[in-house]
Design a protein around this motif. Structure first.
Motif, PDB file in Angstrom:
ATOM      1  N   ARG A   1       2.962  17.498   1.110  1.00  0.00           N
ATOM      2  CA  ARG A   1       2.989  16.152   0.518  1.00  0.00           C
ATOM      3  C   ARG A   1       2.820  15.050   1.543  1.00  0.00           C
ATOM      4  NH1 ARG A   1       6.643  12.114   0.068  1.00  0.00           N
ATOM      5  NH2 ARG A   1       6.587  10.810  -1.807  1.00  0.00           N
ATOM      6  N   ASP A   2       3.558  15.191   2.662  1.00  0.00           N
ATOM      7  CA  ASP A   2       3.605  14.090   3.633  1.00  0.00           C
ATOM      8  C   ASP A   2       2.485  14.175   4.659  1.00  0.00           C
ATOM      9  OD1 ASP A   2       5.823  13.057   2.429  1.00  0.00           O
ATOM     10  OD2 ASP A   2       7.232  14.108   3.748  1.00  0.00           O
ATOM     11  N   ALA A   3       2.004  13.015   5.067  1.00  0.00           N
ATOM     12  CA  ALA A   3       0.964  12.962   6.097  1.00  0.00           C
ATOM     13  C   ALA A   3       1.530  13.415   7.438  1.00  0.00           C
ATOM     14  CB  ALA A   3       0.451  11.538   6.214  1.00  0.00           C
TER      15      ALA A   3
ATOM     16  N   CYS B   1      -0.395   8.715   1.605  1.00  0.00           N
ATOM     17  CA  CYS B   1       0.752   9.570   1.935  1.00  0.00           C
ATOM     18  C   CYS B   1       1.269   9.249   3.328  1.00  0.00           C
ATOM     19  CB  CYS B   1       0.360  11.038   1.841  1.00  0.00           C
ATOM     20  SG  CYS B   1      -1.065  11.446   2.856  1.00  0.00           S
ATOM     21  N   GLY B   2       0.666   8.283   3.989  1.00  0.00           N
ATOM     22  CA  GLY B   2       1.157   7.925   5.315  1.00  0.00           C
ATOM     23  C   GLY B   2       0.469   6.681   5.847  1.00  0.00           C
ATOM     24  N   ILE B   3       1.184   5.976   6.729  1.00  0.00           N
ATOM     25  CA  ILE B   3       0.636   4.773   7.362  1.00  0.00           C
ATOM     26  C   ILE B   3       0.920   4.876   8.851  1.00  0.00           C
ATOM     27  CG2 ILE B   3       0.829   2.248   7.540  1.00  0.00           C
ATOM     28  CD1 ILE B   3       1.676   2.200   4.600  1.00  0.00           C
ATOM     29  N   VAL B   4      -0.117   4.726   9.660  1.00  0.00           N
ATOM     30  CA  VAL B   4       0.124   4.574  11.092  1.00  0.00           C
ATOM     31  C   VAL B   4      -0.209   3.138  11.446  1.00  0.00           C
ATOM     32  CG1 VAL B   4      -0.169   6.996  11.749  1.00  0.00           C
ATOM     33  CG2 VAL B   4      -2.172   5.502  11.697  1.00  0.00           C
TER      34      VAL B   4
ATOM     35  N   VAL C   1      -4.541   8.327   4.201  1.00  0.00           N
ATOM     36  CA  VAL C   1      -3.681   7.799   5.268  1.00  0.00           C
ATOM     37  C   VAL C   1      -4.375   6.538   5.772  1.00  0.00           C
ATOM     38  CG1 VAL C   1      -2.812   8.239   7.602  1.00  0.00           C
ATOM     39  CG2 VAL C   1      -2.885  10.087   5.931  1.00  0.00           C
ATOM     40  N   ILE C   2      -3.627   5.474   5.957  1.00  0.00           N
ATOM     41  CA  ILE C   2      -4.262   4.281   6.531  1.00  0.00           C
ATOM     42  C   ILE C   2      -3.752   4.032   7.949  1.00  0.00           C
ATOM     43  CG2 ILE C   2      -4.834   3.125   4.359  1.00  0.00           C
ATOM     44  CD1 ILE C   2      -2.375   1.295   4.870  1.00  0.00           C
TER      45      ILE C   2
ATOM     46  N   VAL D   1       0.841  -1.208   0.000  1.00  0.00           N
ATOM     47  CA  VAL D   1       0.000   0.000   0.000  1.00  0.00           C
ATOM     48  C   VAL D   1       0.877   1.260   0.000  1.00  0.00           C
ATOM     49  CG1 VAL D   1      -1.970   1.160   1.072  1.00  0.00           C
ATOM     50  CG2 VAL D   1      -1.730  -1.312   1.309  1.00  0.00           C
ATOM     51  N   GLY D   2       1.939   1.216   0.813  1.00  0.00           N
ATOM     52  CA  GLY D   2       2.787   2.409   0.940  1.00  0.00           C
ATOM     53  C   GLY D   2       3.452   2.805  -0.369  1.00  0.00           C
ATOM     54  N   LYS D   3       3.717   1.825  -1.216  1.00  0.00           N
ATOM     55  CA  LYS D   3       4.391   2.155  -2.484  1.00  0.00           C
ATOM     56  C   LYS D   3       3.426   2.094  -3.664  1.00  0.00           C
ATOM     57  CE  LYS D   3       8.848   0.671  -0.711  1.00  0.00           C
ATOM     58  NZ  LYS D   3       9.920  -0.337  -0.756  1.00  0.00           N
TER      59      LYS D   3
END
Ligand code: AHM
Ligand code: MG
Length: 333
Positions: free
Chosen positions: A143-145, A88-91, A111-112, A81-83
């Motif tokens: 850009r970044d979460a 734009c972010g994963i927690v 964001v997931i 998912v990240g790529k």
């Protein structure tokens, strides 16, 4: 098309067609999650066969021993998912901080939040485990979460779901238009629609699901509630007790048969054990979409504003009448 030939891909594409301004990115997140689920399922079902069972020795941010498969499941989701260009972010329950997307990959608007392998201590004894996920729309600029993109009340989740690695592998999710379940047919490698528009039975079976080993550490309201279930002295009559100790399995049973799943606070841990972002808020959205309720004992889970990525929250989730009953008992504390 008959449900038995409705793949998760096709189902999501058909749902998306109902939204003319949809770009397909949201669909991509769900499809990438379903691919990650298949890859994780392959390893979970082989756990007894290959030498990947057992603790890796590392501890996660909660100080718990991390099983190798937790790390593997986390890596799979971050990779797939990240790529994949849509987030734009994963927690993750497995990482202290948010993971953003390297500059070499595209970052998308979502964001997931994931619990890559919930109940993983059950792997060693061949009990069902699961993956829990939710999808949030990015709110911050740039850009970044940021953490704030994940720290939204559960009511703001765009989608939530879980994958149950049980006697079969099932992916159950909602995008806010009902709850649908897909069962993995390993012979063709596809998730096929098996339960359309799931509704939690109400009143349903009278089942309470809680770890009663903590009874002495509960509040008196919680003790009296479980006493009522245990002795069958309330107007609902007698209850059965069922507790797998793997939230996805306990919740999945509750979805299909009704009842109440509880993880209360204790004297040692007033906020209980389960995490708001990775476990409780996604299940709360699914439960409400299926006609159930989810409460922390006083408040609707989906209305609570989370303050920290790894915060915990007491959980009462299930058939509406039983969750309301629990709230009445807990009010007396
Ligand atoms: P985990 O995220 O470390 O796997 O812990 C969560 C699990 C849930 O699946 C389950 O509901 C709960 O822990 C059981 O905890 P307990 O053993 O305290 O009853
Ligand atoms: Mg967990």
């Amino acid at each position: 098309m008959s449900d038995s030939m409705m793949t998760v891909e096709r189902f999501i594409a058909e749902q998306e067609r109902l939204h003319p301004d949809a770009t397909g990115t949201f669909t991509d997140v769900l499809l990438q999650l379903s691919l990650a689920a298949k890859i994780i399922a392959r390893s979970v079902t082989k756990a007894g066969l290959v030498d990947i069972v057992g603790a890796s020795g590392a501890k996660n941010v909660h100080g718990e021993t991390v099983q190798k498969l937790d790390e593997y499941a986390d890596d799979v989701i971050v990779e797939v998912v990240g790529k994949g260009g849509s987030v734009c972010g994963i927690v993750s329950e497995e990482s202290e901080r948010i993971t953003t997307i390297p500059e070499t990959y595209e970052a998308g608007p979502y964001v997931i939040a994931i619990d890559p392998l919930d109940g993983s201590s059950n792997i060693d004894v061949n009990i069902s485990v699961g993956t829990i996920f939710s999808i949030h729309r990015k709110r911050s600029a740039g850009r970044d979460a940021q953490d704030s993109d994940a720290l939204q009340p559960g009511a703001e989740q765009c989608a939530a779901g879980y994958v149950h690695y049980g006697s079969s592998t099932m992916m159950v999710f909602t995008t806010g238009a009902g709850v649908h379940a897909f069962t993995l047919d390993p012979s063709i490698g596809e998730f096929l629609l098996s339960h359309r528009n799931m509704k939690i039975p109400s009143p349903g079976k009278r089942i309470y699901s809680v770890n009663e080993g903590y009874t002495n550490k509960w509040t008196s309201g919680q003790q009296r509630l479980v006493e009522r279930f245990r002795t069958g002295t309330g107007e609902e009559g007698s209850f059965s007790a069922r507790y797998v100790g793997s939230m996805v399995a306990d919740f999945h049973r509750t979805m299909l048969q009704g009842g109440i799943f509880m993880y209360p606070g204790t004297a040692d841990a007033p906020r209980g054990k389960l995490r708001m972002l990775y476990e409780v808020a996604p299940m709360a959205m699914i439960c409400e979409q299926a006609g159930g309720l989810a409460s922390d004992g006083r408040n609707r889970i989906l209305d609570i504003q989370p303050r920290e990525l790894h915060e915990r929250v007491p959980a009462y989730i299930g058939s509406p009448g039983l969750v309301e009953l629990a709230e009445r008992y807990l009010l007396e504390d």
